[in-house]
Design a protein around this motif. Structure first.
Motif, PDB file in Angstrom:
ATOM      1  N   VAL A 111       1.005  -3.547  -5.702  1.00 20.21           N
ATOM      2  CA  VAL A 111      -0.209  -3.600  -6.523  1.00 20.21           C
ATOM      3  C   VAL A 111       0.018  -2.898  -7.857  1.00 20.21           C
ATOM      4  CG1 VAL A 111      -2.613  -2.862  -6.650  1.00 20.21           C
ATOM      5  CG2 VAL A 111      -1.719  -3.780  -4.514  1.00 20.21           C
ATOM      6  N   MET A 112       0.653  -1.731  -7.809  1.00 18.84           N
ATOM      7  CA  MET A 112       0.906  -0.980  -9.034  1.00 18.84           C
ATOM      8  C   MET A 112       1.868  -1.735  -9.947  1.00 18.84           C
ATOM      9  SD  MET A 112       1.283   2.751  -7.210  1.00 18.84           S
ATOM     10  CE  MET A 112       1.702   3.583  -8.715  1.00 18.84           C
ATOM     11  N   SER A 128       4.241  -9.347   0.578  1.00 19.92           N
ATOM     12  CA  SER A 128       4.168  -8.281  -0.429  1.00 19.92           C
ATOM     13  C   SER A 128       5.109  -8.549  -1.592  1.00 19.92           C
ATOM     14  CB  SER A 128       4.515  -6.933   0.220  1.00 19.92           C
ATOM     15  OG  SER A 128       3.578  -6.602   1.215  1.00 19.92           O
ATOM     16  N   ALA A 129       6.215  -9.229  -1.314  1.00 20.53           N
ATOM     17  CA  ALA A 129       7.155  -9.554  -2.395  1.00 20.53           C
ATOM     18  C   ALA A 129       6.800 -10.850  -3.094  1.00 20.53           C
ATOM     19  CB  ALA A 129       8.578  -9.637  -1.841  1.00 20.53           C
ATOM     20  N   MET A 130       6.133 -11.759  -2.394  1.00 22.18           N
ATOM     21  CA  MET A 130       5.821 -13.068  -2.990  1.00 22.18           C
ATOM     22  C   MET A 130       4.796 -12.976  -4.111  1.00 22.18           C
ATOM     23  SD  MET A 130       7.883 -15.014  -1.502  1.00 22.18           S
ATOM     24  CE  MET A 130       7.298 -16.542  -2.233  1.00 22.18           C
ATOM     25  N   VAL A 131       4.116 -11.843  -4.245  1.00 21.96           N
ATOM     26  CA  VAL A 131       3.133 -11.703  -5.322  1.00 21.96           C
ATOM     27  C   VAL A 131       3.803 -11.800  -6.682  1.00 21.96           C
ATOM     28  CG1 VAL A 131       3.303  -9.182  -5.379  1.00 21.96           C
ATOM     29  CG2 VAL A 131       1.219 -10.295  -6.152  1.00 21.96           C
ATOM     30  N   PHE A 132       5.090 -11.457  -6.766  1.00 19.74           N
ATOM     31  CA  PHE A 132       5.793 -11.494  -8.044  1.00 19.74           C
ATOM     32  C   PHE A 132       6.279 -12.887  -8.395  1.00 19.74           C
ATOM     33  CE2 PHE A 132       6.395  -7.179  -6.321  1.00 19.74           C
ATOM     34  CZ  PHE A 132       5.747  -6.463  -7.318  1.00 19.74           C
ATOM     35  N   LYS A 133       6.041 -13.853  -7.525  1.00 22.26           N
ATOM     36  CA  LYS A 133       6.337 -15.246  -7.845  1.00 22.26           C
ATOM     37  C   LYS A 133       5.129 -15.968  -8.449  1.00 22.26           C
ATOM     38  CE  LYS A 133      10.658 -15.843  -6.882  1.00 22.26           C
ATOM     39  NZ  LYS A 133      11.609 -16.254  -7.915  1.00 22.26           N
ATOM     40  N   MET A 164      -3.556  -9.934  -8.725  1.00 17.82           N
ATOM     41  CA  MET A 164      -4.218  -8.754  -8.180  1.00 17.82           C
ATOM     42  C   MET A 164      -4.951  -9.085  -6.882  1.00 17.82           C
ATOM     43  SD  MET A 164      -3.309  -6.304  -9.947  1.00 17.82           S
ATOM     44  CE  MET A 164      -4.343  -5.169  -9.046  1.00 17.82           C
ATOM     45  N   GLY A 165      -5.632 -10.226  -6.854  1.00 14.04           N
ATOM     46  CA  GLY A 165      -6.347 -10.594  -5.628  1.00 14.04           C
ATOM     47  C   GLY A 165      -5.397 -10.814  -4.463  1.00 14.04           C
ATOM     48  N   PHE A 166      -4.268 -11.461  -4.723  1.00 16.64           N
ATOM     49  CA  PHE A 166      -3.288 -11.711  -3.664  1.00 16.64           C
ATOM     50  C   PHE A 166      -2.696 -10.410  -3.135  1.00 16.64           C
ATOM     51  CE2 PHE A 166       1.019 -12.570  -2.213  1.00 16.64           C
ATOM     52  CZ  PHE A 166       0.802 -13.600  -1.309  1.00 16.64           C
ATOM     53  N   LEU A 214       4.844  -0.270   9.828  1.00 12.11           N
ATOM     54  CA  LEU A 214       3.616  -0.705   9.160  1.00 12.11           C
ATOM     55  C   LEU A 214       3.244   0.230   8.018  1.00 12.11           C
ATOM     56  CD1 LEU A 214       1.389  -1.849  12.158  1.00 12.11           C
ATOM     57  CD2 LEU A 214       2.527  -3.271  10.471  1.00 12.11           C
ATOM     58  N   ALA A 215       3.425   1.530   8.233  1.00 12.24           N
ATOM     59  CA  ALA A 215       3.133   2.472   7.152  1.00 12.24           C
ATOM     60  C   ALA A 215       4.074   2.258   5.975  1.00 12.24           C
ATOM     61  CB  ALA A 215       3.257   3.903   7.682  1.00 12.24           C
ATOM     62  N   LEU A 216       5.338   1.942   6.290  1.00 11.67           N
ATOM     63  CA  LEU A 216       6.301   1.690   5.211  1.00 11.67           C
ATOM     64  C   LEU A 216       5.941   0.418   4.442  1.00 11.67           C
ATOM     65  CD1 LEU A 216       8.925   2.753   3.966  1.00 11.67           C
ATOM     66  CD2 LEU A 216      10.186   1.328   5.576  1.00 11.67           C
ATOM     67  N   ILE A 217       5.564  -0.631   5.170  1.00  9.94           N
ATOM     68  CA  ILE A 217       5.155  -1.862   4.494  1.00  9.94           C
ATOM     69  C   ILE A 217       3.862  -1.636   3.709  1.00  9.94           C
ATOM     70  CG2 ILE A 217       4.498  -4.273   4.845  1.00  9.94           C
ATOM     71  CD1 ILE A 217       7.423  -3.704   5.319  1.00  9.94           C
ATOM     72  N   LEU A 218       2.997  -0.778   4.230  1.00  5.19           N
ATOM     73  CA  LEU A 218       1.771  -0.438   3.504  1.00  5.19           C
ATOM     74  C   LEU A 218       2.103   0.261   2.189  1.00  5.19           C
ATOM     75  CD1 LEU A 218      -1.312  -0.686   3.981  1.00  5.19           C
ATOM     76  CD2 LEU A 218      -1.264   1.654   4.848  1.00  5.19           C
ATOM     77  N   VAL A 219       3.119   1.121   2.220  1.00  4.29           N
ATOM     78  CA  VAL A 219       3.575   1.770   0.985  1.00  4.29           C
ATOM     79  C   VAL A 219       4.138   0.725   0.019  1.00  4.29           C
ATOM     80  CG1 VAL A 219       5.273   3.376   0.028  1.00  4.29           C
ATOM     81  CG2 VAL A 219       4.003   3.982   2.090  1.00  4.29           C
TER      82      VAL A 219
END
Length: 469
Positions: free
Chosen positions: A335-336, A275-280, A289-291, A324-329
């Motif tokens: 994404v936002m 979830s954090a690697m998307v910003f790399k 967006m796809g990732f 899991l709910a926290l990681i989902l958040v």
């Protein structure tokens, strides 16, 4: 046969006195008439002797009549294996047998005065519940077969002192309230409750044997590890106006961790980093967006799979579901934030940068220690000015240098590059692309810190309970 009977005919001994065989014959006669202690020897065991004993004991024996006013029944549970422990449907299935022991004075023959003849050579008798009184017992928290424990094919061992030992066996499925807080490294305690039926506590008193729970023939379960076992005298069950004796057998089991660590915890921890690697990813790559959406959907699938394996209860919350709910958040916010970064990156340079953006950019750049990127000979320097022209960036290479280019040594170039990288952000005119770079770096650090902190805390809580027993 008395001594006078053995030697009543004196004339039969006269031929043997002179021959020397007199002493041998006397010895044989004495062993037939008396034993070593001087008492008559008991009859040797035979089927006829046991049949005679059975006839004497069971003549007039009433099966429905208790042996005494209050019968003390000693109980122990012998666990053979744990078949299943389902935390979703909340039940446990075990294969076990009870060892019940009580005294019935009507079935004693150790005292010869209580019988017409000596049956001391008969050590045990075997019978069934059709001919011998037995206590009426039930497992009151069963979910499979709510009936009195009975089996006419299991023999009862009867000792000469009048003790009856009965071992009814079966597969017992009992209700087990599950604690899902630490799933999948959870520890479950299930209790089997045994109570008397029809006979009140004044008529049957259930007591624990010296060894209340026996694991001599226990076979290990592949999923659950037996941790502790205990037995206690439970509170008397009240049904109507009467109370009934009760015993409780508690089995505490711990889930074996290897399977769930490899198939649940490890993949979840790895995916949380994504979830954090998307910003790399570069904004102009077209994959942000796809990732981020793929990672978000993967967590949604994992959350659904885990929810299918835990009971639908609101009494306790599962730490893994919370994680899991926290990681989902976090994935949703990723994404936002990716949308925000793309929106800033593709803004035209002619669009004015507000003071709010400038201030926020400076704060984020300070937090992440962001430095202005520069290349050898192309270190960027701000162009002082105002208005939209201030957004343009002029490279150092375009400026006139007071020294010839050939006279600039390598050390001097490194100093210039170093100085350029350490310039304060106030000395540079920022662009929307620079802001998007800073946003990516800031969101990466922020999300990575939040995910690492939440993972350490929640996994620490799960493993702390596992190691506490």
């Amino acid at each position: 046969m008395g001594m006078e009977d053995c030697f009543s005919e004196r004339n039969i001994w006269i031929p043997f006195v002179k021959t020397g065989r007199f002493y041998i014959l006397v010895l044989l006669v004495l062993t037939q008439c008396y034993d070593v202690s001087g008492a008559a020897s008991p009859p040797v065991y035979s089927k006829d002797l046991e049949t005679s004993l059975r006839t004497e004991l069971f003549t007039g024996y009433e099966v429905l009549q208790r042996p005494s006013k209050t019968v003390g029944v000693f109980v122990s549970l012998n666990v053979l294996t744990v078949n299943d422990l389902d935390i979703k449907d909340q039940f446990m299935s075990i294969t076990a047998y009870f060892e019940l022991k009580w005294s019935d004075s009507r079935l004693t023959w150790s005292n010869t005065s209580a019988t017409t003849q000596d049956y001391s050579s008969v050590k045990f008798l075997f019978s069934t519940e059709e001919y011998v009184w037995r206590p009426s017992l039930i497992i009151d928290n069963t979910i499979d077969d709510f009936s009195v424990i009975n089996d006419k094919y299991i023999p009862m061992r009867i000792t000469s002192q009048g003790y009856v030992i009965w071992n009814p066996a079966g597969i017992y499925t009992i209700a087990c309230s599950s604690d899902i807080t630490y799933y999948p490294l959870d520890i479950q305690s299930c209790t089997l409750s045994l109570s008397s039926w029809s006979y009140t506590s004044d008529e049957i008193s259930l007591q624990l044997s010296r060894l209340p729970i026996d694991f001599s023939f226990y076979s290990e379960n592949g999923e659950w590890e037996m941790v502790t076992a205990s037995a206690s005298t439970g509170d008397a069950k009240t049904r109507g106006d009467h109370t009934f004796s009760n015993l409780k057998f508690t089995l505490t089991m711990r889930r074996r961790p290897l399977f769930h660590v490899l198939n649940t915890l490890f993949p979840v921890a790895l995916m949380s980093v994504l979830s954090a690697m998307v910003f790399k990813l570069p904004a102009d790559s077209g994959e942000k967006m796809g990732f981020s959406l793929t990672v978000l959907l993967a967590y949604a699938v994992y959350l659904t799979l885990i929810s299918d394996n835990i009971p639908s209860t609101s009494v306790t919350a599962c730490y893994l579901s919370i994680y899991l709910a926290l990681i989902l958040v976090f994935g949703t916010f990723a994404v936002m934030c990716s949308i925000l970064v793309l929106n800033v990156f593709f803004r035209p340079d002619e669009m004015e940068i507000s003071k709010g953006w400038r201030l926020a950019t400076k704060v984020m750049a300070f937090i992440v220690r962001w430095q202005q990127p520069c290349l050898p000979g192309r270190c960027q320097s701000p162009q002082r000015g105002s208005g939209n022209k201030g957004n343009k960036i002029e490279s150092v290479s375009e400026k006139k240098s007071p020294l010839p280019k050939d006279n600039i040594t390598t050390d001097q170039q490194e100093i210039k590059i170093e100085d350029c990288g350490k310039d304060d952000l106030d000395d540079f005119e920022i662009s929307w692309k620079i802001i998007s770079f800073i946003l990516d770096q800031f969101f990466f650090v922020l999300f990575l810190f939040a995910i690492a902190l939440s993972s350490i805390v929640l996994f620490g809580l799960i493993f702390s309970q596992f190691n506490s027993v």
